[in-house]
Design a protein around this motif. Structure first.
Motif, short mmCIF file in Angstrom:
data_model
loop_
_atom_site.label_atom_id
_atom_site.label_comp_id
_atom_site.label_asym_id
_atom_site.label_seq_id
_atom_site.Cartn_x
_atom_site.Cartn_y
_atom_site.Cartn_z
N VAL A 90 1.41 -1.25 -0.36
CA VAL A 90 0.11 0.50 0.33
C VAL A 90 0.84 0.71 -0.65
N LEU A 91 0.00 1.74 -1.02
CA LEU A 91 1.24 3.12 -1.34
C LEU A 91 0.17 4.47 0.34
N ARG A 92 1.85 4.79 1.52
CA ARG A 92 1.74 5.64 2.53
C ARG A 92 2.63 6.16 2.17
N ASP A 93 2.01 7.68 2.43
CA ASP A 93 3.26 8.79 2.43
C ASP A 93 3.80 8.86 1.91
N GLY A 94 3.62 8.20 0.35
CA GLY A 94 4.70 8.24 -1.08
C GLY A 94 5.83 6.98 -0.92
N GLU A 95 5.39 6.19 0.01
CA GLU A 95 6.18 5.26 0.16
C GLU A 95 5.33 3.25 0.08
N LEU A 96 5.95 2.62 -0.75
CA LEU A 96 5.28 1.89 -0.28
C LEU A 96 6.07 0.31 0.49
N VAL A 97 4.31 0.17 1.17
CA VAL A 97 4.27 -0.45 2.70
C VAL A 97 3.50 -1.88 2.40
N ARG A 98 4.11 -2.97 3.53
CA ARG A 98 3.52 -3.78 3.38
C ARG A 98 2.36 -3.48 5.04
N LEU A 99 1.19 -4.12 3.96
CA LEU A 99 0.59 -3.83 5.60
C LEU A 99 -0.58 -4.58 5.15
N PRO A 100 -1.65 -5.06 7.12
CA PRO A 100 -2.29 -6.18 7.27
C PRO A 100 -3.60 -6.29 6.37
N THR A 101 -4.06 -7.43 5.72
CA THR A 101 -5.08 -5.81 4.24
C THR A 101 -6.33 -5.62 5.49
N GLN A 102 -6.82 -5.72 6.34
CA GLN A 102 -7.96 -5.14 7.15
C GLN A 102 -7.28 -3.82 7.32
N ASP A 103 -6.13 -3.52 7.72
CA ASP A 103 -6.14 -2.17 8.27
C ASP A 103 -5.89 -1.03 6.17
N VAL A 104 -6.61 -1.34 5.37
CA VAL A 104 -6.80 -1.33 3.56
C VAL A 104 -8.34 -0.41 4.51
N VAL A 105 -7.60 1.19 3.93
CA VAL A 105 -9.09 2.06 4.19
C VAL A 105 -9.42 2.27 2.52
N PRO A 106 -10.99 2.92 2.02
CA PRO A 106 -11.09 3.53 1.24
C PRO A 106 -9.73 5.03 0.86
N GLY A 107 -9.30 4.80 -0.35
CA GLY A 107 -8.75 6.15 -0.99
C GLY A 107 -7.17 5.85 -1.14
N ASP A 108 -6.83 4.50 -0.92
CA ASP A 108 -6.00 3.76 -0.41
C ASP A 108 -5.33 3.56 -1.86
N TRP A 109 -4.06 3.79 -2.30
CA TRP A 109 -3.35 2.95 -3.38
C TRP A 109 -2.80 1.54 -2.92
N VAL A 110 -3.24 0.04 -3.48
CA VAL A 110 -2.61 -0.65 -3.86
C VAL A 110 -1.92 -1.29 -4.70
N ARG A 111 -0.70 -1.22 -5.06
CA ARG A 111 0.09 -2.43 -5.91
C ARG A 111 -0.40 -3.42 -5.80
N LEU A 112 -0.58 -4.26 -7.30
CA LEU A 112 -1.28 -5.77 -7.10
C LEU A 112 -0.33 -6.21 -8.43
N GLU A 113 0.04 -7.13 -8.24
CA GLU A 113 1.08 -7.90 -8.89
C GLU A 113 0.25 -9.44 -9.85
N ALA A 114 0.83 -10.04 -10.98
CA ALA A 114 0.00 -11.63 -11.44
C ALA A 114 -0.02 -12.91 -9.61
N GLY A 115 -0.83 -13.25 -9.77
CA GLY A 115 -1.07 -14.03 -8.38
C GLY A 115 -1.20 -13.60 -6.93
N ASP A 116 -1.76 -12.08 -7.22
CA ASP A 116 -2.67 -11.73 -5.43
C ASP A 116 -3.91 -11.51 -5.71
N ARG A 117 -4.77 -11.65 -5.05
CA ARG A 117 -5.94 -11.66 -4.33
C ARG A 117 -6.03 -10.18 -3.78
#
Length: 261
Positions: free
Chosen positions: A106-133
């Motif tokens: 997830v993009l937070r403060d301009g950087e990609l960070v690894r977060l639990p999916t339960q912490d994702v909120v509307p407005g977040d940008w999530v990077r997805l690659e092949a194989g991602d749910r």
């Protein structure tokens, strides 16, 4: 493209809630088992079981109560079948919950960070690659050859192409390409959340057919009890009080035979 700030994301998480499927506290096993006996036709069988056991004890508990045993086995089988169907529904809901990925980039403060999916909120940008749910519903941004498997929601066996501006849904799978997902809906508001809510409500909502069957069951129970009582009374009047136990047994047997199990 900086994404949300940590402070703003925390505020949204507090206001909207975690990105998790709705959970309902399950009833205890004993309560679900007892619930299987909540039927007027089952009440007739329970009465017949109690009466047969009472008569067996009154007569000195000689031999084995075959009729009571048969009725008891029927009741237990019916309850076990109903409980099994409830367990299958709960297992389906658990499988839906397992489809949500444990973590996401997830993009937070301009950087990609690894977060639990339960912490994702509307407005977040999530990077997805092949194989991602897909962790939440959202709009695709900067998609490159993105192809999604949406069989879990649509039943379509062939993956579909998606591009910038297209919507992607939680629970689906990115099978090819790369993309960012601008999150729009999370938790119970997402496609997977709505599906989980419907699954959780299945046992609470009766179909028109089930309601008509319930009405029919009540009608059958009333007629069976009325007929059994009438025949029992007429039998006692005709044969006398000395044969009252036999007449009552006959009436109970008639009631049991009339129950459509």
């Amino acid at each position: 493209m900086n994404g949300l700030s940590t402070t703003e994301a925390a505020e949204r998480l507090s206001r909207i809630g975690p990105n998790a499927l709705p959970e309902k506290r399950p009833d205890p096993l004993w309560r679900r088992f007892v619930r299987q006996f909540n039927s007027p036709l089952i009440f007739i069988l329970l009465f017949a079981l109690a009466f047969d056991l009472g008569l067996w004890l009154y007569e000195g508990a000689q031999g084995w109560p075959v009729e009571a045993t048969a009725i008891g086995l029927i009741l237990l089988f019916n309850a076990a079948l109903g409980l099994y169907q409830e367990q299958r529904s709960e297992a389906a809901l658990a499988r839906l919950k397992a489809l949500a990925g444990a973590q996401a980039w997830v993009l937070r403060d301009g950087e990609l960070v690894r977060l639990p999916t339960q912490d994702v909120v509307p407005g977040d940008w999530v990077r997805l690659e092949a194989g991602d749910r897909i962790p939440a519903d959202g709009t695709l941004q900067e998609a490159r050859g993105a192809m999604f498997d949406e069989a879990i929601l649509t039943g379509e066996s062939v993956p579909v192409d998606r591009g910038d501006g297209d919507e992607a849904f939680s629970g689906t799978l990115l099978v090819r390409g790369k993309t960012f997902l601008e999150v729009t809906r999370t938790g119970s508001s997402s496609a997977m959340g709505r599906l989980a809510t419907m699954l959780g409500d299945i046992q609470l909502t009766k179909t028109p057919l089930e309601r008509r069957v319930d009405v029919l069951g009540h009608q059958i129970a009333r007629w069976v009890l009325a007929l059994a009582a009438l025949l029992g009374v007429l039998g006692i009047i005709a044969e006398g009080l000395t044969r009252a136990p036999e007449m009552i047994i006959f009436a109970v047997a008639l009631a049991v035979a009339a129950v459509p199990e």
